[in-house]
Design an enzyme around this catalytic site. Structure first.
Site, mmCIF file in Angstrom:
data_model
loop_
_atom_site.group_PDB
_atom_site.id
_atom_site.type_symbol
_atom_site.label_atom_id
_atom_site.label_comp_id
_atom_site.label_asym_id
_atom_site.label_seq_id
_atom_site.Cartn_x
_atom_site.Cartn_y
_atom_site.Cartn_z
ATOM 1 N N SER A 149 49.023 32.816 31.134
ATOM 2 C CA SER A 149 48.537 32.949 32.396
ATOM 3 C C SER A 149 48.969 31.496 33.276
ATOM 4 O O SER A 149 50.148 31.352 33.497
ATOM 5 C CB SER A 149 46.967 33.077 32.461
ATOM 6 O OG SER A 149 46.718 33.528 33.767
ATOM 7 N N ASP A 200 46.677 45.245 31.332
ATOM 8 C CA ASP A 200 46.872 44.122 32.327
ATOM 9 C C ASP A 200 48.133 44.717 33.181
ATOM 10 O O ASP A 200 49.336 44.246 32.858
ATOM 11 C CB ASP A 200 47.394 42.841 31.635
ATOM 12 C CG ASP A 200 47.564 41.776 32.597
ATOM 13 O OD1 ASP A 200 47.390 41.861 33.909
ATOM 14 O OD2 ASP A 200 48.089 40.780 32.047
ATOM 15 N N HIS A 227 44.222 41.199 30.755
ATOM 16 C CA HIS A 227 44.900 39.874 30.738
ATOM 17 C C HIS A 227 44.723 38.918 29.621
ATOM 18 O O HIS A 227 45.591 38.572 29.237
ATOM 19 C CB HIS A 227 44.506 39.491 32.063
ATOM 20 C CG HIS A 227 45.185 38.119 32.654
ATOM 21 N ND1 HIS A 227 46.578 38.413 32.743
ATOM 22 C CD2 HIS A 227 44.854 36.907 32.876
ATOM 23 C CE1 HIS A 227 46.840 37.170 32.932
ATOM 24 N NE2 HIS A 227 45.910 36.264 33.128
#
Length: 249
Positions: A149, A200, A227
């Site tokens: 991320s 995700d 995610h």
């Protein structure tokens, strides 16, 4: 006879319950699956601060009862915005990697965990220089870089400029993938494992569209994961990671 009737009724009720259990589908009789737990490894996790950098960078490193095995790769783990190096300790990733003979280090990026914020990483050049110093100060030799991320802001520019300094790259739905051209990705020769959860549908899919242009990539999609797929499916995540590391050695 009247006295034995209650006993017979009770016995009949027990037999009926037993018969009902036997007639249940196997899936319903099966006990609920236990939560995933990483088996304890012969290692401990110590905390430290990288010295010699422009700022104090906190890190966690799994140390085993034996030195890292010959040919075993170093692994540097970054983290997402809501997390820190503590995530990889709590998940058991650091201990698992150390138990497999890898040197595994997770850092707190500036402004997260125990690392203070700094303006030096406000630019792309500053973030690349930051990772360069981290590799030098921690003595990491061509590590595999794991980047979920938010940490893509650090890892992606480093990969594109210094991919030869990495033995492998594991992006987990990183941000910033659209900031670079297809040609930039195609010049990178670092072996890459693209990881994301099939739930995700935003950032994971978006990152894939850019990262698939890396010539030496493979993709692992974790079913039923969002995610932060490593939290949703830690067993599948660890298996994919260890499989990739084994193929690099």
């Amino acid at each position: 006879m009247s006295r034995s009737r209650p006993a017979l009724l009770a016995l009949g009720a027990l037999l009926a319950c037993a018969l009902a259990l036997l007639l249940l589908p196997a899936a319903l009789r099966r006990p609920p699956p236990a939560l995933h737990r990483v088996p304890p490894a012969n290692s401990t996790v110590r905390r430290g601060t990288a010295a010699g950098t422009d700022l104090a960078v906190a890190y966690r490193e799994a140390t085993g009862l034996r030195a890292p095995g010959p040919g075993r790769l170093d692994v540097l783990l970054l983290h997402g915005q809501a997390f820190s190096s503590a995530t990889w300790e709590a998940l058991g990733t650091l201990a698992l990697l150390a138990g497999e003979g890898h040197r595994a280090v997770a850092i707190d990026l500036p402004g997260y965990g125990d690392s203070p914020p700094t303006g030096t990483v406000a630019t792309q050049q500053g973030r690349v220089a930051f990772l360069e110093r981290i590799l030098e100060e921690l003595g990491l030799r061509r590590p595999v870089l794991l980047s979920p991320s938010m940490s893509g802001r650090f890892a992606l520019p480093f990969l594109l400029l210094h991919g030869d300094r990495l033995a492998g790259f594991v992006p987990i739905a990183p941000v910033g993938t659209r900031d670079y051209a297809v040609g930039q990705y195609r010049r990178v020769q670092t072996p890459t494992l693209i990881l994301y959860g099939d739930r995700d549908t935003h950032l994971g899919q978006q990152a894939l569209q850019s990262l698939r242009h890396l010539p030496r990539h493979r993709v692992a999609v974790l079913p039923g994961a969002g995610h932060a797929c490593y939290l949703d499916k830690p067993g599948d995540f660890h298996r994919a990671l260890l499989g990739f590391l084994g193929q690099l050695q």
